[in-house]
Design an enzyme around this catalytic site. Structure first.
Site, PDB file in Angstrom:
ATOM      1  N   ASN A   1      37.122   1.531  19.033  1.00 45.18           N
ATOM      2  CA  ASN A   1      37.880   0.810  18.014  1.00 45.18           C
ATOM      3  C   ASN A   1      38.174  -0.587  18.527  1.00 45.18           C
ATOM      4  OD1 ASN A   1      38.871   3.828  17.941  1.00 45.18           O
ATOM      5  ND2 ASN A   1      39.209   2.980  15.914  1.00 45.18           N
TER       6      ASN A   1
ATOM      7  N   ARG B   1      43.520   9.758  20.676  1.00 48.77           N
ATOM      8  CA  ARG B   1      42.633  10.643  19.906  1.00 48.77           C
ATOM      9  C   ARG B   1      41.230  10.020  19.793  1.00 48.77           C
ATOM     10  NH1 ARG B   1      39.248  10.363  15.768  1.00 48.77           N
ATOM     11  NH2 ARG B   1      40.660   8.932  14.740  1.00 48.77           N
ATOM     12  N   ASP B   2      41.082   8.979  18.983  1.00 50.00           N
ATOM     13  CA  ASP B   2      39.753   8.370  18.787  1.00 50.00           C
ATOM     14  C   ASP B   2      39.231   7.827  20.120  1.00 50.00           C
ATOM     15  OD1 ASP B   2      37.501   7.354  17.549  1.00 50.00           O
ATOM     16  OD2 ASP B   2      38.591   6.292  15.978  1.00 50.00           O
TER      17      ASP B   2
ATOM     18  N   CYS C   1      33.031   7.876  17.884  1.00 54.39           N
ATOM     19  CA  CYS C   1      32.980   9.196  17.265  1.00 54.39           C
ATOM     20  C   CYS C   1      31.756   9.929  17.786  1.00 54.39           C
ATOM     21  CB  CYS C   1      32.910   9.055  15.745  1.00 54.39           C
ATOM     22  SG  CYS C   1      32.739  10.634  14.921  1.00 54.39           S
TER      23      CYS C   1
HETATM   24  P1  HMG Z   1      32.322  24.922  11.362  1.00 57.42           P
HETATM   25  O1  HMG Z   1      31.540  25.338  12.551  1.00 57.42           O
HETATM   26  O2  HMG Z   1      31.626  24.773  10.060  1.00 57.42           O
HETATM   27  O3  HMG Z   1      33.623  25.860  11.170  1.00 57.42           O
HETATM   28  O4  HMG Z   1      33.041  23.548  11.742  1.00 57.42           O
HETATM   29  P2  HMG Z   1      33.796  27.338  10.716  1.00 57.42           P
HETATM   30  O5  HMG Z   1      34.928  27.337   9.722  1.00 57.42           O
HETATM   31  O6  HMG Z   1      32.492  27.949  10.315  1.00 57.42           O
HETATM   32  O7  HMG Z   1      34.322  28.039  12.067  1.00 57.42           O
HETATM   33  C1  HMG Z   1      33.486  28.159  13.196  1.00 57.42           C
HETATM   34  C2  HMG Z   1      34.330  28.416  14.432  1.00 57.42           C
HETATM   35  O8  HMG Z   1      35.199  27.307  14.680  1.00 57.42           O
HETATM   36  C3  HMG Z   1      35.234  29.619  14.310  1.00 57.42           C
HETATM   37  O9  HMG Z   1      35.407  30.130  15.626  1.00 57.42           O
HETATM   38  C4  HMG Z   1      36.534  29.019  13.854  1.00 57.42           C
HETATM   39  O10 HMG Z   1      37.658  29.814  14.170  1.00 57.42           O
HETATM   40  C5  HMG Z   1      36.576  27.722  14.643  1.00 57.42           C
HETATM   41  P3  HMG Z   1      34.522  31.342  16.195  1.00 57.42           P
HETATM   42  O11 HMG Z   1      34.741  32.436  15.197  1.00 57.42           O
HETATM   43  O12 HMG Z   1      33.111  30.862  16.218  1.00 57.42           O
HETATM   44  O13 HMG Z   1      35.106  31.572  17.551  1.00 57.42           O
HETATM   45  N1  HMG Z   1      37.367  26.677  13.981  1.00 57.42           N
HETATM   46  C6  HMG Z   1      38.388  26.018  14.555  1.00 57.42           C
HETATM   47  N2  HMG Z   1      38.926  26.093  15.789  1.00 57.42           N
HETATM   48  C7  HMG Z   1      39.973  25.284  16.049  1.00 57.42           C
HETATM   49  N3  HMG Z   1      40.471  24.392  15.159  1.00 57.42           N
HETATM   50  C8  HMG Z   1      39.954  24.279  13.935  1.00 57.42           C
HETATM   51  C9  HMG Z   1      38.858  25.121  13.598  1.00 57.42           C
HETATM   52  N4  HMG Z   1      38.122  25.269  12.490  1.00 57.42           N
HETATM   53  C10 HMG Z   1      37.220  26.217  12.729  1.00 57.42           C
HETATM   54  N5  HMG Z   1      40.466  23.419  13.072  1.00 57.42           N
HETATM   55  C11 HMG Z   1      34.848  21.993  11.539  1.00 57.42           C
HETATM   56  C12 HMG Z   1      33.847  22.857  10.808  1.00 57.42           C
HETATM   57  C13 HMG Z   1      35.490  21.068  10.528  1.00 57.42           C
HETATM   58  C14 HMG Z   1      35.892  22.888  12.175  1.00 57.42           C
HETATM   59  C15 HMG Z   1      34.104  21.197  12.642  1.00 57.42           C
HETATM   60  O14 HMG Z   1      33.045  20.533  12.049  1.00 57.42           O
HETATM   61  C16 HMG Z   1      34.981  20.207  13.347  1.00 57.42           C
HETATM   62  O15 HMG Z   1      35.884  20.573  14.100  1.00 57.42           O
HETATM   63  N6  HMG Z   1      34.739  18.898  13.136  1.00 57.42           N
HETATM   64  C17 HMG Z   1      35.571  17.843  13.673  1.00 57.42           C
HETATM   65  C18 HMG Z   1      34.724  16.748  14.184  1.00 57.42           C
HETATM   66  C19 HMG Z   1      35.606  15.674  14.753  1.00 57.42           C
HETATM   67  O16 HMG Z   1      36.697  15.918  15.239  1.00 57.42           O
HETATM   68  N7  HMG Z   1      35.112  14.422  14.733  1.00 57.42           N
HETATM   69  C20 HMG Z   1      35.806  13.308  15.279  1.00 57.42           C
HETATM   70  C21 HMG Z   1      37.021  12.924  14.500  1.00 57.42           C
HETATM   71  S1  HMG Z   1      36.663  12.003  13.023  1.00 57.42           S
HETATM   72  C22 HMG Z   1      36.488  10.374  13.567  1.00 57.42           C
HETATM   73  O17 HMG Z   1      36.468  10.119  14.743  1.00 57.42           O
HETATM   74  C23 HMG Z   1      36.424   9.302  12.531  1.00 57.42           C
HETATM   75  C24 HMG Z   1      37.736   8.519  12.400  1.00 57.42           C
HETATM   76  O18 HMG Z   1      38.123   7.924  13.614  1.00 57.42           O
HETATM   77  C25 HMG Z   1      37.577   7.419  11.343  1.00 57.42           C
HETATM   78  C26 HMG Z   1      36.296   6.607  11.578  1.00 57.42           C
HETATM   79  O19 HMG Z   1      36.181   5.912  12.590  1.00 57.42           O
HETATM   80  O20 HMG Z   1      35.425   6.770  10.722  1.00 57.42           O
HETATM   81  C27 HMG Z   1      38.877   9.441  11.938  1.00 57.42           C
HETATM   82 MG    MG Z   2      37.281   6.122  14.400  1.00 58.63          MG
END
Ligand code: HMG
Ligand code: MG
Length: 302
Positions: A249, A15-16, A240
């Site tokens: 990582n 994933r990450d 990220c």
């Molecule tokens: P948004 O654009 O504000 O969402 O994103 P929305 O609710 O307004 O929806 C917009 C569109 O996205 C819609 O589709 C929804 O259906 C769709 P449209 O009508 O335009 O066709 N949608 C989705 N589709 C699939 N799965 C979903 C989903 N939700 C909405 N779950 C949202 C808000 C949270 C969805 C977006 O910002 C997002 O997906 N962010 C994730 C970012 C991410 O994955 N980052 C990396 C992981 S975190 C990380 O790496 C850190 C970590 O490792 C720890 C560290 O190191 O710090 C964990």
């Molecule tokens: Mg991370």
């Protein structure tokens, strides 16, 4: 301070490690990587993320990955879930554990999930309620606990506030993450000591990116605070997409080499783990970031 006798490593490579890859990694490769990691003895493997495919295209094959994994008894395959839609996808794919992921700073929360910390926590509470009601386990991650790419320094209290909220909504484990790898051991100790006043260290985990080469030192500092669960990524893959410049990582191989040296049990076979790292590096066409893997390979070749 006595170090823990056993440590649980949570493998976040699939994933990450892969979420930031610019070209699509075939589903079959992700699945093969997961199989190799479980065969190496990893018992928790973050398999994918049910996030928006527009935000993170690399995780768009989440359902296919979940369907193709040969699930091994005793192994957990947590998946990231940011909201109700993500939970629906995770449930349909048969996930048994979900990870909600918040941030210690407002800017990182906005950039990563397009909402404030409070809005994010409200969504996670809904996800947690839905998941717990169906018998799933819920883990909580907190990004930017040791520094923020947008706000700089972060106070331990910021992590404490989010950790307490994740605890209240029923997360069994809470991960304190250094998303951009800027933390140093003193700061790591400070944040774990602060969070441990509210949540016992047995329920906390460390997640260290290695951008500044501090991840192993930070891992050791956390071990000294009684932390016995660490996220790591095979071959040190990752980063990220919403934390520019942040590298992967800490490499699982490097953490394992250190833990083996300390006589701390993990149940992981370093040879098989290195082979899993060789496999994914071969597919991606790049060298491993794990120093232990490089050194052990050189020793073998000599
Ligand atoms: P948004 O654009 O504000 O969402 O994103 P929305 O609710 O307004 O929806 C917009 C569109 O996205 C819609 O589709 C929804 O259906 C769709 P449209 O009508 O335009 O066709 N949608 C989705 N589709 C699939 N799965 C979903 C989903 N939700 C909405 N779950 C949202 C808000 C949270 C969805 C977006 O910002 C997002 O997906 N962010 C994730 C970012 C991410 O994955 N980052 C990396 C992981 S975190 C990380 O790496 C850190 C970590 O490792 C720890 C560290 O190191 O710090 C964990
Ligand atoms: Mg991370």
């Amino acid at each position: 301070m006595m170090l823990p006798k056993k440590v649980k490593l949570v493998e976040v490579g699939p994933r990450d490690g892969l979420q930031n890859e610019p070209t699509p990694v075939p589903t079959a490769v992700k699945v093969e990587l997961i199989h190799r990691l479980q065969d190496a003895g990893l018992r928790v493997i973050e398999a994918t993320a049910f996030v928006s495919p527009k935000w993170v295209p690399q995780m768009a094959d989440n359902a296919q990955v979940m369907a193709a994994i040969r699930r091994k008894p005793g192994v957990a395959y947590p998946v990231l879930v940011p909201n109700r839609k993500g939970l629906e996808g995770a449930l349909a794919a048969g996930a048994e554990e979900v990870v909600v992921f918040g941030a210690a700073t407002e800017s990182f929360s906005q950039k990563n999930t397009n909402c404030s910390i409070a809005e994010g926590l409200a969504r996670f509470a809904e996800v947690a309620r839905g998941a717990l009601a169906r018998g799933l386990r819920v883990r909580g991650d907190i990004s930017a606990c040791l520094g923020c790419p947008y706000e700089g320094d972060v106070s331990p209290e910021a992590a404490v506030r989010v950790a307490r909220a994740l605890d209240e909504m029923g997360c069994y484990e809470i991960t304190v993450a250094d998303t951009i790898g800027v933390g140093t051991p003193g700061k790591t100790r400070e944040v774990f000591e602060a969070v441990s006043k509210h949540i016992p260290p047995e329920r906390l985990a460390g997640h260290f990116h290695d951008t500044y080469g501090q991840a192993l030192a930070n891992t050791y500092a956390a071990l000294e605070c009684g932390i016995a669960t660490f996220d790591s990524s095979v071959a040190g893959l990752g980063g990220c997409p919403y934390a520019k410049g942040a590298t992967g990582n800490v490499a699982t191989e490097d953490v394992l080499y250190m833990l083996n040296g300390l006589g701390i049990e993990t149940g992981i076979d370093i040879e098989k783990l290195i082979a899993a790292g060789d496999y994914i590096c071969g597919v991606l066409g790049r060298a491993t970031h794990s120093k232990a893997a490089r050194a052990l390979a050189a020793k073998k070749a000599a």
